[in-house]
Design an enzyme around this catalytic site. Structure first.
Site, PDB file in Angstrom:
ATOM      1  N   ASP A 188       0.589  -0.861   0.071  1.00 25.98           N
ATOM      2  CA  ASP A 188       0.173  -0.002   0.132  1.00 25.98           C
ATOM      3  C   ASP A 188       1.382   1.158  -0.082  1.00 25.98           C
ATOM      4  O   ASP A 188       1.596   1.196   0.110  1.00 25.98           O
ATOM      5  CB  ASP A 188      -0.960   0.353   0.653  1.00 25.98           C
ATOM      6  CG  ASP A 188      -1.684   0.739   1.757  1.00 25.98           C
ATOM      7  OD1 ASP A 188      -2.281   1.469   0.129  1.00 25.98           O
ATOM      8  OD2 ASP A 188      -2.009   1.315   2.449  1.00 25.98           O
TER       9      ASP A 188
HETATM   10  P1  ADP Z   1      -4.245   4.740  -0.758  1.00 25.48           P
HETATM   11  O1  ADP Z   1      -4.659   3.246  -1.364  1.00 25.48           O
HETATM   12  O2  ADP Z   1      -3.012   5.350  -0.419  1.00 25.48           O
HETATM   13  O3  ADP Z   1      -4.630   4.001   0.801  1.00 25.48           O
HETATM   14  P2  ADP Z   1      -7.371   5.474  -0.464  1.00 25.48           P
HETATM   15  O4  ADP Z   1      -7.759   4.011  -1.123  1.00 25.48           O
HETATM   16  O5  ADP Z   1      -7.148   5.413   1.161  1.00 25.48           O
HETATM   17  O6  ADP Z   1      -5.268   5.372  -1.238  1.00 25.48           O
HETATM   18  O7  ADP Z   1      -7.994   6.752  -1.102  1.00 25.48           O
HETATM   19  C1  ADP Z   1      -8.249   7.128  -2.435  1.00 25.48           C
HETATM   20  C2  ADP Z   1      -7.720   8.015  -2.796  1.00 25.48           C
HETATM   21  O8  ADP Z   1      -9.234   8.457  -2.234  1.00 25.48           O
HETATM   22  C3  ADP Z   1      -7.577   9.817  -1.760  1.00 25.48           C
HETATM   23  O9  ADP Z   1      -6.170   9.700  -2.244  1.00 25.48           O
HETATM   24  C4  ADP Z   1      -7.660  10.755  -1.650  1.00 25.48           C
HETATM   25  O10 ADP Z   1      -7.885  11.238  -3.929  1.00 25.48           O
HETATM   26  C5  ADP Z   1      -9.175  10.180  -1.869  1.00 25.48           C
HETATM   27  N1  ADP Z   1      -9.407   9.966  -0.312  1.00 25.48           N
HETATM   28  C6  ADP Z   1     -10.323   8.363   0.029  1.00 25.48           C
HETATM   29  N2  ADP Z   1     -10.826   8.628   1.531  1.00 25.48           N
HETATM   30  C7  ADP Z   1     -10.753  10.540   1.907  1.00 25.48           C
HETATM   31  C8  ADP Z   1     -10.612  11.523   2.594  1.00 25.48           C
HETATM   32  N3  ADP Z   1     -11.129  10.261   3.848  1.00 25.48           N
HETATM   33  N4  ADP Z   1     -10.210  12.287   2.321  1.00 25.48           N
HETATM   34  C9  ADP Z   1     -10.524  12.947   1.664  1.00 25.48           C
HETATM   35  N5  ADP Z   1     -10.520  12.237   0.195  1.00 25.48           N
HETATM   36  C10 ADP Z   1     -10.388  11.206   0.428  1.00 25.48           C
HETATM   37 MG    MG Z   2      -4.022   2.970   2.759  1.00 25.87          MG
END
Ligand code: ADP
Ligand code: MG
Length: 632
Positions: A320
């Site tokens: 991740d």
């Molecule tokens: P990662 O793979 O880095 O853990 P996530 O799957 O958690 O990423 O989130 C992917 C994208 O969705 C983030 O880069 C962001 O753009 C958006 N995102 C997710 N959750 C949030 C949140 N709580 N607030 C703002 N943006 C969010």
């Molecule tokens: Mg994550």
């Protein structure tokens, strides 16, 4: 070894062995003991050390469980007595019992790390408002415990007053003590240094991090690895088959060819003893226990042989991004307002929206708002869409509906944010490796927020070690491709999949498994739970204190340190090698002696020594895993 020799039971076994060897010497000197001396003496020794074998053997006979090794031994020993081969009867029983004892010893030895963990835990705690110490079982959540310098911390808690240095190696394996101030979390079973601490109890005794580790390790012992299942199936078919063969070895020569009974009966008994899959059965459990014990000592919780063996076969490690390859201490670096809005409007709403989210982006926005002491807007109808963003209704702004999230998310919700100006700003920030989120108010774009994260210092070195072991690396992230590429390049990761929703991460793992073989997924274990579960090995990082992370993963690294990974893969490989070698050695020696028996060149003694010899060898070989130190 000293503990082994000192144990009472082992001393008895040694005495019995000496007796058997004496009997053997007597028989070699061609003196035949009279029946009234030999039989009672042998029976006494056998009864003293091997009662349990016979009880179990006879029980299995009545239940017609012919795959039981105790039944084999009972028949073999009884047969030897019948043939007046007293020394052989005694040796079979004594050596087998020694082998069994060694197995217990192997398992105990490797579980010792665990026992030490439990024993270090204090039995009582000093609680504010009570004059004397009370048993830890009676301490309730929310009470305040007092911890004196040099004391072991009784329960998980949060420091309210005082400061100290705490040695957390019992949980994390990390030898360098950590400083603790008000607000920091303490783990039960870790050692307080030179300061006095007062801490609020966070968990009752059965729920502490330590209790969780112990409970899960005990459960892990029951989860069988692929090798163990193979061995069980093998023995179930194999042992009764050999029993049938033994009957044939007597029936055919004696019944049909009219050859002497005694000689062929001995051959049949020999066959039975060889058939005991004793070395085979214990080859894997001791190895698994040793490796698990080794890991526990280093602050790594491996939940069973299955995860351990999969670790040894890994072809790909998927990571991740946020909080795994990066430190996860996101910092708001840019806020660009649009239209009539000011920077403060954007931050006030963004922080308000994120109040109920657990995402690292949320934390960074709340911190930023706090630092600027901005009044945060109140929201209702809050909704979180994993991997996309959040939405809610602002109770302060005139237009209520607010959406905050990735560019893709804002587009699919509102069909906006395609102005050239906006896209250019997004692209510019992402090119700097920043994560960019956008916020809309009703149908207008309100602003862009960029957050910055630092790549973990150890990441490039760790990824290189993994690649050097011929294991591929991959990054799975929900973040957009440009900022993900920036991180991928700075840590040296080979494959990159960006813009994934949580379920797409799972699909990507399944596809990779089909393509390359066993895959590990490394994440924080909280918002990556489905991907961790889909992988052959789910590894959670920095799990101390997080029940969710410890429970979700197959392997939980207590320390927040990627540096453990290469050594862990090496431990898995070494375990797999030892397990395979043990199984092979046990089977090969078995067939060699079996072959000798079939051509009439084997005797009971050789058979027994072969079996016990391999058993001891296999156990000692497996115990090496306990001391295994992977080099980086
Ligand atoms: P990662 O793979 O880095 O853990 P996530 O799957 O958690 O990423 O989130 C992917 C994208 O969705 C983030 O880069 C962001 O753009 C958006 N995102 C997710 N959750 C949030 C949140 N709580 N607030 C703002 N943006 C969010
Ligand atoms: Mg994550």
């Amino acid at each position: 070894m000293r503990e082994l020799v000192q144990s009472r039971k082992f001393q008895w076994l040694l005495a019995a062995l000496i007796f058997a060897v004496a009997l053997l010497a007597v028989s070699f000197s061609r003196i035949t003991l009279p029946l009234w001396v030999g039989l009672p003496l042998s029976l006494a020794v056998i009864a003293a050390v091997g009662r349990r074998i016979f009880w179990k053997g006879i029980k299995s006979l009545f239940r017609l469980r012919f795959s039981d090794i105790n039944l084999l031994l009972t028949i073999a020993a009884a047969g030897a007595l019948y043939l007046r081969q007293f020394e052989e009867a005694v040796i079979i029983v004594v050596l087998f019992t020694i082998g069994e004892h060694l197995e217990d010893f192997g398992v105990q030895r490797s579980q010792k790390a665990l026992k030490e963990l439990i024993e270090k835990n204090p039995k009582s705690a000093s609680v504010k408002g009570v004059s004397h110490k009370i048993p830890v079982e009676e301490v309730l959540k929310g009470q305040i415990m007092r911890i004196l310098p040099g004391e072991t911390i009784p329960l998980d808690g949060k420091v309210l007053a005082g400061s100290s240095i705490v040695d957390e190696s019992a949980i994390t394996g990390e030898p360098v003590p950590k400083s603790k101030f008000a607000g920091d979390v303490l783990y039960g079973g870790t050692l307080n240094g030179n300061g006095y601490l007062e801490a609020e109890v966070l968990k009752e005794v059965r729920e502490t991090t330590m209790a969780k580790i112990v409970e899960l390790t005990v459960q892990a012992a029951q989860k069988k690895s692929a090798s163990q299942r193979f061995i069980e199936k093998f023995s179930k078919v194999y042992t009764p088959l050999v029993m049938a063969a033994a009957i044939l070895v007597v029936a055919v020569p004696v019944g049909i060819l009219r050859l002497p009974f005694g000689q062929w009966f001995t051959q049949a008994l020999t066959l039975l003893i060889i058939a005991c899959p004793c070395a085979l059965v214990i080859s894997t459990p001791v190895a698994v226990f040793s490796a698990l014990g080794n890991a526990t000592k280093n602050g790594v919780l491996i939940k069973g042989g299955k995860a351990l063996e999969a670790l040894g076969r890994l072809k790909m490690v998927a990571f991740d991004k946020t909080k795994t390859l990066t430190e996860g201490d996101l910092e708001v670096s840019d806020i660009i307002p649009f239209g009539p809005f000011q920077e403060e409007d954007v931050l006030a709403c963004a922080a308000g929206l994120e109040r109920f989210s657990e995402h690292p982006i949320a934390q960074s926005l709340l911190r930023k708002a706090q630092e600027t002491s901005l009044p945060v807007h109140t929201f209702k109808d809050f909704e979180s869409l994993p991997g996309k963003g959040v939405r809610g209704q602002c109770m302060v702004c005139p237009d209520r509906e607010h959406v905050l999230g990735s560019l893709q998310f804002i587009r699919e919700r509102n069909g906006m944010a395609s102005d050239k100006e906006v896209l250019e700003a997004v692209r510019r920030l992402e090119g700097q490796g920043k994560t960019v989120v956008l916020m809309s108010q009703d149908s207008r774009l309100k602003g862009i927020i960029a957050v910055n994260d630092k790549v973990r210092e150890e990441a490039p070195r760790v990824l290189k070690s993994i690649r050097d072991m011929k294991v591929q690396t991959m990054m799975l992230t929900g973040d957009s491709a440009p900022s993900a590429r920036f991180v991928a390049e700075s840590v040296g990761i080979q494959n990159l999949k960006a813009g994934l929703l949580p379920h797409q991460k799972t699909e990507e793992i399944k596809r990779t498994q089909d393509r390359v073989g066993p895959v590990a997924m490394v994440g924080d274990g909280i918002n990556d739970a489905p991907a961790l579960a889909a992988a052959d090995v789910g590894i959670s990082l920095g799990s101390a204190g997080s029940d969710v992370a410890i429970e979700n993963a197959d392997i939980a690294l207590m320390r927040d340190d990627l540096g453990m990974l290469p050594g862990l893969i090496r431990l898995g490989r070494k375990s797999l090698r030892i397990i395979r070698f043990n199984i092979l050695a046990a089977i090969l020696i078995k067939f060699a002696v079996l072959f000798l028996a079939v051509v009439g060149q084997s005797n009971l003694l050789l058979a027994v020594f072969a079996d016990v010899g391999v058993t001891i060898f296999v156990i000692l070989n497996a115990l090496r895993l306990f001391a295994f130190r992977p080099k980086d």
